[in-house]
Scaffold this motif. Structure first.
Motif, PDB file in Angstrom:
ATOM      1  N   UNK A  60       0.812  -1.215   0.000  1.00 21.06           N
ATOM      2  CA  UNK A  60       0.000   0.000   0.000  1.00 21.06           C
ATOM      3  C   UNK A  60       0.847   1.267   0.000  1.00 21.06           C
ATOM      4  N   UNK A  61       2.138   1.142  -0.313  1.00 16.16           N
ATOM      5  CA  UNK A  61       3.002   2.315  -0.408  1.00 16.16           C
ATOM      6  C   UNK A  61       3.713   2.611   0.890  1.00 16.16           C
ATOM      7  N   UNK A 103      -0.582   0.057  -4.648  1.00  9.59           N
ATOM      8  CA  UNK A 103      -0.994   1.447  -4.798  1.00  9.59           C
ATOM      9  C   UNK A 103       0.070   2.380  -4.229  1.00  9.59           C
ATOM     10  N   UNK A 104       0.042   3.632  -4.719  1.00  6.41           N
ATOM     11  CA  UNK A 104       1.010   4.646  -4.293  1.00  6.41           C
ATOM     12  C   UNK A 104       2.425   4.083  -4.466  1.00  6.41           C
ATOM     13  N   UNK A 126      -2.746   5.371  -7.937  1.00  7.58           N
ATOM     14  CA  UNK A 126      -1.946   6.423  -7.298  1.00  7.58           C
ATOM     15  C   UNK A 126      -2.775   6.978  -6.139  1.00  7.58           C
ATOM     16  N   UNK A 127      -3.045   6.139  -5.156  1.00  8.19           N
ATOM     17  CA  UNK A 127      -3.932   6.512  -4.061  1.00  8.19           C
ATOM     18  C   UNK A 127      -3.349   7.641  -3.200  1.00  8.19           C
ATOM     19  N   UNK A 128      -2.039   7.835  -3.256  1.00  9.38           N
ATOM     20  CA  UNK A 128      -1.405   8.916  -2.489  1.00  9.38           C
ATOM     21  C   UNK A 128      -1.837  10.296  -2.986  1.00  9.38           C
ATOM     22  N   UNK A 160      -7.297   7.189  -9.562  1.00 10.11           N
ATOM     23  CA  UNK A 160      -8.369   6.199  -9.586  1.00 10.11           C
ATOM     24  C   UNK A 160      -7.830   4.762  -9.534  1.00 10.11           C
ATOM     25  N   UNK A 161      -8.627   3.839  -9.009  1.00 13.59           N
ATOM     26  CA  UNK A 161      -8.212   2.429  -8.999  1.00 13.59           C
ATOM     27  C   UNK A 161      -8.301   1.808 -10.382  1.00 13.59           C
ATOM     28  N   UNK A 162      -7.311   0.994 -10.703  1.00 14.38           N
ATOM     29  CA  UNK A 162      -7.271   0.238 -11.963  1.00 14.38           C
ATOM     30  C   UNK A 162      -7.225  -1.243 -11.596  1.00 14.38           C
TER      31      UNK A 162
END
Length: 252
Positions: A60-61, A103-104, A126-128, A160-162
């Motif tokens: 999760x980064x 993500x991130x 790129x949730x960050x 956005x989520x992919x």
């Protein structure tokens, strides 16, 4: 330990093991990951690396709770990446086995790898973007090169989520597996790559990566020099095996 190292024949498996934090990377884990990738790069007994995460998620980064608690990453803007190995040039193939969130900074770790095997549960993003945390472990460089500028900016600007199928459709994922099978497929793929004559694998990979910073003429000369090295290291032996009947009709 927050990072496990295991060998399966010629394949090294690195598992980020912080499932309580969706395998987010804190500073000690970043340091361990950097050391582990350097160790892999220097270890002649292993030919490929698989990077994965424990407990159903890839990574999760950066661990923002650790940052909020006063811990700091040691990344140098002109040197090491905050998450560890993201600015290294690694000489051998690396594959990400992605379950759940990548993500991130976790996306950036997956992008550092040559191939990404994603299960149906995989989510890239790129949730960050939500927290004002930049992509600083290679994301703004590798993502456009991998999937193209337009798609990369869609991900970078929106966060956005992919999911797996979309990731496969534009080359962010290379293989899709049922849930829970990404690691097994990634290891099998790594073993296949490890079974080939390695000088040719390494030199072709190096040429493909180096050509981004070269003009066409220089890139072709680089390919020629690296290819000559592979020829001298045994391609003629491989040609002789083919002439004797091995590998006909595309058999691997």
């Amino acid at each position: 330990m927050s990072l496990r190292e295991d060998d399966d024949g010629p394949v090294r498996i690195l598992t980020i093991d912080r499932p309580q934090a969706r395998n987010a990377i804190d500073p000690p884990t970043a340091a361990r990951l950097l050391d582990a990738v350097r160790k892999f790069n220097d270890d002649e007994s292993v030919r490929a690396l698989v990077l994965t995460g424990a407990g159903g998620n890839f990574c999760a980064g950066a661990d923002l709770k650790a940052v909020a608690g006063g811990e700091s990453f040691t990344g140098d803007p002109l040197g090491e990446g905050p998450l560890g190995p993201t600015r290294l040039f690694v000489d051998k193939p690396m594959i990400a086995a992605v379950e759940g969130y990548a993500v991130a900074g976790g996306l950036e770790l997956a992008l550092m790898c040559d191939l990404r095997v994603a299960s149906r549960t995989a989510v890239f993003g790129v949730f960050c973007r939500r927290w004002g945390v930049p992509l600083i472990d290679g994301g703004t460089v590798r993502l456009p090169r991998l999937i193209g500028q337009s798609r990369a900016l869609d991900m970078i600007l929106t966060g956005r989520p992919v999911e797996a199928d979309e990731a496969l459709s534009f080359g962010l994922a290379n293989r899709i597996t049922p849930a829970g099978e990404a690691l097994a497929v990634a290891v099998a793929l790594a073993k296949q790559i490890a079974s080939f004559p390695q000088t040719c694998v390494v030199t072709d990979r190096r040429s493909a990566l180096d050509q981004w910073s070269l003009d066409m003429g220089a890139a072709l000369r680089q390919e020629g020099m690296l290819g000559d090295r592979a020829l001298r290291a045994g391609a003629r032996e491989g040609a002789a095996r083919f002439a004797s009947g091995a590998g006909r009709h595309g058999r691997f």
